[in-house]
Write an enzyme that holds these catalytic residues in place. Structure first.
Site, PDB file in Angstrom:
ATOM      1  N   LYS A   1     -18.912  88.917  36.523  1.00 21.50           N
ATOM      2  CA  LYS A   1     -18.968  89.212  35.079  1.00 21.50           C
ATOM      3  C   LYS A   1     -19.248  87.922  34.318  1.00 21.50           C
ATOM      4  CE  LYS A   1     -16.021  90.575  31.146  1.00 21.50           C
ATOM      5  NZ  LYS A   1     -14.740  91.179  30.697  1.00 21.50           N
TER       6      LYS A   1
ATOM      7  N   ASP B   1     -16.495  87.006  24.418  1.00 24.67           N
ATOM      8  CA  ASP B   1     -16.066  88.391  24.196  1.00 24.67           C
ATOM      9  C   ASP B   1     -15.282  88.497  22.892  1.00 24.67           C
ATOM     10  OD1 ASP B   1     -15.346  91.022  24.348  1.00 24.67           O
ATOM     11  OD2 ASP B   1     -13.964  90.784  26.052  1.00 24.67           O
TER      12      ASP B   1
ATOM     13  N   LYS C   1     -11.541  92.110  18.585  1.00 23.60           N
ATOM     14  CA  LYS C   1     -10.246  91.587  19.018  1.00 23.60           C
ATOM     15  C   LYS C   1      -9.549  90.905  17.850  1.00 23.60           C
ATOM     16  CE  LYS C   1     -11.438  90.449  23.836  1.00 23.60           C
ATOM     17  NZ  LYS C   1     -10.452  91.327  24.491  1.00 23.60           N
TER      18      LYS C   1
ATOM     19  N   ASP D   1     -14.782  84.244  29.469  1.00 20.95           N
ATOM     20  CA  ASP D   1     -14.998  85.602  29.981  1.00 20.95           C
ATOM     21  C   ASP D   1     -16.199  85.655  30.934  1.00 20.95           C
ATOM     22  OD1 ASP D   1     -13.883  88.131  30.068  1.00 20.95           O
ATOM     23  OD2 ASP D   1     -15.089  88.929  28.416  1.00 20.95           O
TER      24      ASP D   1
ATOM     25  N   GLU E   1     -16.197  95.983  27.743  1.00 25.01           N
ATOM     26  CA  GLU E   1     -17.622  95.719  27.966  1.00 25.01           C
ATOM     27  C   GLU E   1     -17.908  95.213  29.373  1.00 25.01           C
ATOM     28  OE1 GLU E   1     -15.583  93.543  26.838  1.00 25.01           O
ATOM     29  OE2 GLU E   1     -16.130  91.802  28.060  1.00 25.01           O
TER      30      GLU E   1
ATOM     31  N   ARG F   1     -16.860  96.226  32.285  1.00 26.41           N
ATOM     32  CA  ARG F   1     -17.187  97.303  33.233  1.00 26.41           C
ATOM     33  C   ARG F   1     -18.550  97.908  32.938  1.00 26.41           C
ATOM     34  NH1 ARG F   1     -11.802 100.453  31.674  1.00 26.41           N
ATOM     35  NH2 ARG F   1     -11.243  98.304  31.227  1.00 26.41           N
TER      36      ARG F   1
END
Ligand code: BES
Ligand code: MN
Ligand code: ZN
Length: 538
Positions: free
Chosen positions: A282, A287, A294, A305, A366, A368
């Site tokens: 990933k 993010d 968030k 991330d 996001e 996944r």
């Protein structure tokens, strides 16, 4: 400054590691490391000859309770005619029978902290072992090298202030009394420094802010690595993703001005035609959560991330430098997750490369989404094993805390191998179940699957979601969300980004025996065959 960092994206601890045969007491250095075991007056490994001359000093420190040999304890001392080095640093290893590679990495990491503070340029150290736990001399030497180098790591590429005028360590000498061990120790030191370099590359990538470590710049770095190490690097652009139908990956990138990249890096150390091991990391370079924004507290930490992708790049760098006899392909789906007028929205439905449709309930789930398309794509190379590694769920920290990587998989042998690699490296994994009832939590009313599974079992529902995109390929998933960042320093890891996963993957790859030996490489270098992992019988 920024452009310097961009061109490098990597800092380097550069210390020459060397092995020599001789007597520790007469070795010249600025500092001599002395390992001690708890409750013993005999010093371990090649420090043994100093047991007698140092006995009064050790007894004195023990009596005052200053130094008992407890794991990770440190104590500075004057050499007082016992040794030629300018200073001594005692380092505790705990009980002799309980010593593992992790004990040694931690002790060396602690010592490295002290060495950094003192501004020492050259250290000497005995080989810690044999005779410690069940460790071979080569395992001990490798762990010593890793702990030292990782413990010296600092991320200071963006500090323009002049640093204090202290020297930094440039040379470390391993002293052994057994000449026959020299090539083994030298090989283990080299192995350890390649592993540490890889983990530090992963740390660097996570530590770089998102305005520097963009998808484009990470793609550039992958190309640089490929040129240096003779690997194949391919970067897929948005247009191609759209042509293929990777709408989950493209959907996450919709909110961002930075173009997404699917970065692929291939190392061929195995036989031609041997199925590769596919590693998918990933690589969300930042993010924000997207429209499901968030909270701002600690949001700056979301620059890490992309730690999964960093671990994959690092592992491939190491596989190539170690000449491991395996074929490996890394896949890094790279994008930012941003809110904007063009961003995807909760409730949107995207079609994936696999054909399955996803209802995006929460744009903050996001990872996944990008992994769904990357996993389907990676499965097309028909890998022997398919592994993904991702800072996927906050739930991982709730379930396991900050000392275990979440592990889920469909292939028991692969899962077992990842557990073993975790034990060996100290990057431990803990398996979670992938039972059928969990799939009910990701059923969508309107699409084939939805991207969140509710409040309970978040690591598992995320894993269940990913499993829908791997087909029959033997697969395992590593959730590093809670281990990629620490707020308190550890013996060989400063606070901040840990580089977790790099050493785990390297150890996993180095244990793969593939279908046989790699063929001798063609070309000029006769010595270009796979590097043998240095192992002595004891
Ligand atoms: N990158 C985060 C996971 C994360 C959270 C990593 C905290 C490190 C620290 C991931 O993209 C995410 O936001 N996951 C959500 C999923 C949820 C919306 C189902 C989470 O864990 O809150
Ligand atoms: Mn998220
Ligand atoms: Zn994320």
């Amino acid at each position: 400054m920024a452009s310097d960092a961009r061109s490098a994206l990597r800092s380097r601890v550069s210390v020459r590691l060397e092995a020599t045969a001789g007597a520790l007491g007469s070795t010249a250095a600025d500092l001599l490391l002395i390992p001690c075991c708890e409750g013993e007056s005999t010093l371990p490994g090649d420090a043994k000859p100093l047991s007698k001359p140092l006995a009064p000093l050790l007894a004195d420190r023990l009596e005052r309770g200053e130094f008992t040999g407890k794991a990770n304890q440190l104590s500075l001392a004057e050499p007082r005619g016992v040794a030629s080095a300018k200073r001594l640093l005692l380092v505790g290893l705990g009980k002799r029978t309980a010593v593992t590679a992790e004990t040694i990495r931690q002790a060396m990491g602690k010592a490295a902290g002290q060495i950094k503070m003192l501004g020492v340029a050259h250290i000497a150290t005995p080989l810690f072992g044999p005779g410690l736990g069940a460790l071979t001399p080569s395992a001990a030497a490798q762990a010593q090298a890793e702990g030292l180098l990782l413990g010296l790591y600092d991320f200071n590429l963006y500090k323009t202030e002049a640093k204090p005028p202290v020297k930094s360590l440039t040379r470390a000498t391993w002293v052994t009394s057994d000449k026959r061990l020299l090539p083994i120790v030298q090989g283990a030191l080299e192995w350890g420094s390649i592993v540490a370099d890889a983990a530090m590359l992963a740390r660097d990538l996570g530590n770089h802010p998102s305005n520097i470590a963009t998808p484009s710049n990470i793609a550039e770095l992958a190309r640089t690595l490929a040129a240096e190490l003779k690997l194949r690097c391919t970067v897929m652009e948005r247009a191609e993703m759209e042509r293929l139908g990777m709408w989950a990956l493209v959907g996450v990138a919709r909110g961002s001005q930075e173009p997404p990249k699917l970065i692929m890096l291939e190392y061929k150390g195995g036989r031609a035609g041997e199925p590769p091991i596919a590693l998918v990391g990933k690589t969300i370079t930042f993010d924000t959560g997207g429209i499901s924004l968030k909270p701002s507290e600690n949001m700056e930490q979301m620059k890490d991330d992309m730690s999964g992708g960093a671990a994959v790049l690092a592992a491939i760098q190491a596989a190539a430098r170690l000449k491991l006899p395996v074929n490996v392909i890394g896949f890094l789906p790279a994008t930012e997750n941003m809110p904007s007028g063009t961003a995807q929205k909760p409730g949107d439905i995207v079609k994936t490369l696999s054909g399955l449709t996803i209802e995006v309930i929460n744009t903050d789930a996001e990872g996944r989404l990008i992994l769904a398309d990357a996993l389907t794509y990676a499965a097309r190379v028909k890998p022997k094993w398919l592994i993904d590694i991702a800072t996927l769920t906050g739930a991982c920290g709730v379930a396991l805390g900050k000392h275990a990587i979440g592990l889920i998989g469909t292939a028991p042998k692969l899962v077992a191998a990842l557990k073993e690699a975790g034990e060996a490296t100290g990057e431990r994994t803990w398996e979670m179940p992938l039972w059928e009832p969990y799939y009910d939590q990701i059923k969508s009313n309107v699409a084939d699957v939805q991207n969140v599974g509710g409040r309970y079992g978040g690591v598992i529902t995320a894993g269940a979601f990913l499993s829908k995109f791997v087909g029959d390929t033997p697969w395992a998933h590593l959730d590093i969300a809670s281990t990629a960042w620490i707020d308190e320093p550890r013996p060989y890891t400063p606070k901040g980004v840990t580089g977790v996963g790099a050493r785990l993957l390297i150890e996993f790859l180095s244990r793969q025996r593939g279908g046989g030996k790699a063929p001798p490489r063609s070309g000029k270098r006769a010595s270009a065959g796979p590097k043998k992992r240095p192992r002595a019988k004891r």
